[in-house]
Design a protein around this motif. Structure first.
Motif, PDB file in Angstrom:
ATOM      1  N   LEU A 118      28.219  44.333  33.104  1.00  0.00           N
ATOM      2  CA  LEU A 118      28.833  43.137  32.514  1.00  0.00           C
ATOM      3  C   LEU A 118      29.793  43.524  31.386  1.00  0.00           C
ATOM      4  CD1 LEU A 118      29.048  40.067  32.125  1.00  0.00           C
ATOM      5  CD2 LEU A 118      26.987  40.167  30.736  1.00  0.00           C
ATOM      6  N   ALA A 119      29.370  44.466  30.544  1.00  0.00           N
ATOM      7  CA  ALA A 119      30.240  44.921  29.456  1.00  0.00           C
ATOM      8  C   ALA A 119      31.493  45.598  30.005  1.00  0.00           C
ATOM      9  CB  ALA A 119      29.470  45.879  28.550  1.00  0.00           C
TER      10      ALA A 119
ATOM     11  N   SER B 247      37.324  45.446  31.047  1.00  0.00           N
ATOM     12  CA  SER B 247      38.456  45.442  31.976  1.00  0.00           C
ATOM     13  C   SER B 247      39.290  44.175  31.814  1.00  0.00           C
ATOM     14  CB  SER B 247      37.953  45.566  33.411  1.00  0.00           C
ATOM     15  OG  SER B 247      37.237  46.763  33.600  1.00  0.00           O
ATOM     16  N   MET B 248      38.613  43.045  31.618  1.00  0.00           N
ATOM     17  CA  MET B 248      39.335  41.791  31.401  1.00  0.00           C
ATOM     18  C   MET B 248      40.165  41.860  30.119  1.00  0.00           C
ATOM     19  SD  MET B 248      36.298  39.138  32.429  1.00  0.00           S
ATOM     20  CE  MET B 248      37.124  37.757  31.632  1.00  0.00           C
ATOM     21  N   ALA B 249      39.598  42.456  29.072  1.00  0.00           N
ATOM     22  CA  ALA B 249      40.337  42.572  27.816  1.00  0.00           C
ATOM     23  C   ALA B 249      41.566  43.471  27.986  1.00  0.00           C
ATOM     24  CB  ALA B 249      39.417  43.125  26.724  1.00  0.00           C
ATOM     25  N   LYS B 250      41.417  44.576  28.743  1.00  0.00           N
ATOM     26  CA  LYS B 250      42.557  45.467  28.977  1.00  0.00           C
ATOM     27  C   LYS B 250      43.662  44.761  29.760  1.00  0.00           C
ATOM     28  CE  LYS B 250      41.979  49.664  30.274  1.00  0.00           C
ATOM     29  NZ  LYS B 250      41.510  50.842  31.057  1.00  0.00           N
TER      30      LYS B 250
ATOM     31  N   THR C 171      49.753  40.407  27.791  1.00  0.00           N
ATOM     32  CA  THR C 171      50.338  39.973  26.522  1.00  0.00           C
ATOM     33  C   THR C 171      51.499  40.877  26.114  1.00  0.00           C
ATOM     34  OG1 THR C 171      48.170  39.147  25.847  1.00  0.00           O
ATOM     35  CG2 THR C 171      49.833  39.424  24.128  1.00  0.00           C
ATOM     36  N   GLU C 172      51.322  42.201  26.299  1.00  0.00           N
ATOM     37  CA  GLU C 172      52.383  43.130  25.922  1.00  0.00           C
ATOM     38  C   GLU C 172      53.607  42.998  26.835  1.00  0.00           C
ATOM     39  OE1 GLU C 172      50.557  46.910  26.048  1.00  0.00           O
ATOM     40  OE2 GLU C 172      49.449  46.661  24.146  1.00  0.00           O
TER      41      GLU C 172
END
Length: 222
Positions: A56-57, A62-65, A71-72
């Motif tokens: 899960l972590a 992966s979602m945050a990356k 965003t970039e």
């Protein structure tokens, strides 16, 4: 992975339904859970739960990356959008599996406590009846002592009945939570179907983009 998580969710929901209703399977399930909590059972369950937490972590990371890259770049990449949806669904299902596992553990704990309370109440009631039956043959001093003890036992019975009602209300609240979780699971299924359809559309768009880029390159070469 998704099929395995859905199978685990439906299996845990079936176990919860068996624990909520008094059937012969409920006794067998409680005995099985009692054995699982002895010996190496807790170690195995803890290991499986820790593995799910790690996965899960990893999905959340992966979602945050992916979100950082979007965003970039400032442009939504269809492939990254599909991966984002897949990781989001997997993380939601794994969290749901862990929550249902916790509910099964708590239901089993409350059922055991209720059984112990009922046995204690029956033993206290039998002891009170035996005191009431034998009080006619006792002396006056013994009669006073027995009367005080009977009053104490009756107060204890009331406390046990109050505690039993509290445990029953907890069981009812857990039953309502199960109904809410069933509705949430239906929502997850609908979301999964929507994500599959969106994934198929995005793949079709990617194939169209690839074909158009190949066609443009062929024109340039000519």
């Amino acid at each position: 992975m998704l099929q395995l998580l859905y199978a685990a969710i439906f299996g845990e929901m079936l176990l919860i339904m068996l624990l909520l209703f008094k059937t012969p399977l409920r006794k067998l399930l409680i005995l099985t859970l009692d054995r699982l909590k002895r010996g190496r059972g807790p170690i195995v369950v803890t290991t499986v739960g820790a593995t799910l937490v790690v996965v899960l972590a990893s999905s959340l990371y992966s979602m945050a990356k992916i979100q950082r890259r979007i965003t970039e770049a400032g442009v939504v990449n269809p492939t990254e959008q599909v991966l984002m949806s897949k990781h989001l669904l997997e993380a939601s299902l794994m969290g749901f599996v862990l929550f249902l596992s916790l509910m099964i553990d708590r239901l089993h704990h409350y059922i055991r406590e209720l059984r112990i309370l009922r046995k204690t109440m029956e033993a206290v009631k039998k002891q009170g009846r035996s005191f009431e039956d034998g009080k006619s043959t006792t002396t006056s001093e013994d009669h006073r002592a027995l009367t005080e003890e009977i009053a104490t036992l009756k107060a204890r019975i009331k406390n046990l009945e109050t505690e039993s009602e509290a445990k029953g209300s907890k069981a009812k609240s857990l039953e309502s939570e199960v109904e809410a979780l069933k509705k949430q699971s239906e929502g997850f299924l609908m979301e999964y179907d929507r994500l599959l359809e969106e994934n198929q559309n995005l793949r079709s768009q990617l194939e169209a983009i690839d074909q158009s880029s190949l066609h443009a390159e062929n024109k340039k070469n000519m």
